[in-house]
Design a protein around this motif. Structure first.
Motif, PDB file in Angstrom:
ATOM      1  N   GLU A 153      57.587  42.607  21.360  1.00  0.00           N
ATOM      2  CA  GLU A 153      57.101  42.592  22.736  1.00  0.00           C
ATOM      3  C   GLU A 153      56.072  43.673  23.001  1.00  0.00           C
ATOM      4  O   GLU A 153      55.012  43.409  23.595  1.00  0.00           O
ATOM      5  N   SER A 154      56.331  44.906  22.568  1.00  0.00           N
ATOM      6  CA  SER A 154      55.410  46.007  22.835  1.00  0.00           C
ATOM      7  C   SER A 154      54.054  45.767  22.197  1.00  0.00           C
ATOM      8  O   SER A 154      53.007  45.981  22.825  1.00  0.00           O
ATOM      9  N   LYS A 208      52.243  42.943  24.105  1.00  0.00           N
ATOM     10  CA  LYS A 208      51.722  43.346  25.413  1.00  0.00           C
ATOM     11  C   LYS A 208      50.504  44.268  25.299  1.00  0.00           C
ATOM     12  O   LYS A 208      49.697  44.352  26.240  1.00  0.00           O
ATOM     13  N   TYR A 233      52.975  46.492  31.105  1.00  0.00           N
ATOM     14  CA  TYR A 233      53.334  46.878  29.739  1.00  0.00           C
ATOM     15  C   TYR A 233      54.734  47.475  29.689  1.00  0.00           C
ATOM     16  O   TYR A 233      55.506  47.221  28.748  1.00  0.00           O
TER      17      TYR A 233
END
Length: 436
Positions: free
Chosen positions: A4-5, A8, A415
């Motif tokens: 995910e990080s 994003k 974020y």
């Protein structure tokens, strides 16, 4: 499993729906979003000869925004009636379908500039979108914004968005400035919002003022008229350019006017709008201070005279259960806001005051430091006149990029907000996933 990080870092996208300007773009733009005016032109009353030249899809949508507006403006009868600014006071009425159509077209216009490039990337599964709205926006606006973006996503084949969330503009500013407890004063084109924040907006303490950059523009028009440029005063572009070039914020309005009238050459200025248009202020150069002062304190006798003559409109307005004060000065508004929050956190709330928004973007020309100030010093001076002890406790600052701080904070929020925080219908927070 998607990281995910990492995802994003490329695919968070933010939209800041301001009264005057719409700022938008993905996280990859870093420091500066794209920006267009928050307005739309309805293609009503088009002559048949012009319709033949308009792309079919544009005719079907019936409204254009951004760089497309000048193409059609001169071809439309009753153009002024068909040119709409949807976000008056940052709020759209529930039943105002024309304004919602413009909002949808603004969003579609923005995404169309990025979509084709991003869809070429094999890992692109849709943007995480953060929509920044006025802190005064009612819940139905948040719900409708999600519906609007659902429709836009469908137009792009359901491949545009993964999820949508909403954030208050002042809270986005606080995030951009890494301030947990503070008061944000957001001054845009249509209004000024004073929002105390302690890990989130304290809604009981919000104070709204019914003025902003639009009133500075209105005063600039009067300056142009009184300076012999009545024809140019009708042109919004010229007004905006002249406002930014000549407007000043006075330390004290009466003293500034006195000095400018005694020595007009010192305050005279020429503004070249384009190679054919130049504006010069000399005998009316004292009026430069009115342009900035109206943002901070429109209670001076000069503004009262303008209002009585019908040359300027500054009045209270009620939107829902919120009163937008017209003539309340910013120092009084700040004191009123702080007094509305719980006493035990008042010291923290007032210890950090953050200014944001294009209507605070004023500078001091070299040599005029004795009479002109920036927005930070102006507010400090105004509070000192009312409550000297309070002024000594205030830490006032302005964001680095007043026009873009909301967009930056929205990007950071998108974020940082974990993907597993789902949309909560009661709090209107979390990610609303479009494809579940």
């Amino acid at each position: 499993m998607m990281d995910e990080s990492k995802y994003k870092l490329n695919y968070v996208y933010a939209e800041d729906f301001g009264t005057g300007y719409f700022k938008y773009g993905p996280i990859t733009l870093r420091d500066k979003p794209y920006m267009i005016q928050s307005r739309g032109l309805f293609l009503r009353d088009l002559p048949e000869s012009i319709k033949l030249l308009v792309p079919k899809e544009v005719l079907e949508r019936g409204v254009v925004v951004g760089d497309d507006i000048p193409k059609y403006l001169s071809s439309i009868r009753d153009a002024i009636r068909n040119l709409r600014y949807p976000l008056k006071d940052g709020v759209i009425r529930k039943e105002d379908e024309d304004s919602w159509k413009i909002v949808k077209e603004l969003a579609r216009y923005g995404f169309s500039q990025f979509f084709s490039d991003f869809t070429r990337r094999p890992d692109f599964k849709g943007f995480f979108l953060v929509v920044a709205l006025s802190a005064l926006a009612p819940d139905y606006m948040r719900d409708r914004m999600i519906e609007v973006h659902k429709e836009v996503d469908e137009e792009f084949g359901g491949k545009l968005l993964q999820a949508v969330t909403i954030i208050d503009q002042p809270f986005a500013v606080a995030i951009a400035e890494k301030a947990v407890t503070c008061t944000v004063i957001e001054a845009g084109h249509g209004n000024i919002q004073l929002v105390p924040i302690s890990y989130g907006p304290i809604r009981e303490g919000i104070v709204a003022l019914n003025r902003g950059g639009a009133e500075a523009n209105a005063v600039t028009r009067e300056v142009l008229k009184d300076s012999g440029y009545g024809d140019l005063a009708k042109d919004e572009y010229v007004v905006e350019v002249v406002k930014r070039a000549v407007g000043l914020v006075p330390r004290n309005l009466d003293e500034a006017i006195k000095k400018a009238r005694e020595d007009p050459d010192r305050f005279a200025i020429k503004v070249r709008v384009n190679p054919l248009v130049e504006v010069e202020l000399r005998d009316t150069a004292w009026m430069r201070f009115l342009i900035g002062e109206v943002i901070f304190n429109p209670r001076h006798d000069i503004f009262t005279s303008y209002i009585q003559q019908g040359r300027l409109v500054i009045e209270d307005a009620t939107v829902g259960d919120m009163v937008f004060y017209g003539e309340m000065d910013i120092a009084e508004a700040l004191i009123t806001s702080i007094r509305k929050v719980p006493v035990e956190i008042q010291d923290k709330i007032m210890s950090t005051i953050i200014l944001s928004g294009g209507a605070f973007n004023w500078s001091v020309p070299p040599g005029l430091e004795d009479v002109a100030v920036n927005s930070v010093d102006k507010i400090r001076l105004m509070v000192s006149e009312r409550l000297p002890d309070l002024a000594s406790k205030l830490s006032i600052s302005i964001v680095k990029d007043p026009q873009f701080s909301v967009w930056k904070g929205a990007i950071i929020y998108g974020y940082a907000l974990p993907g597993n925080v789902k949309w909560n219908e009661r709090t209107k927070e979390g990610w609303y996933y479009l494809h579940q």
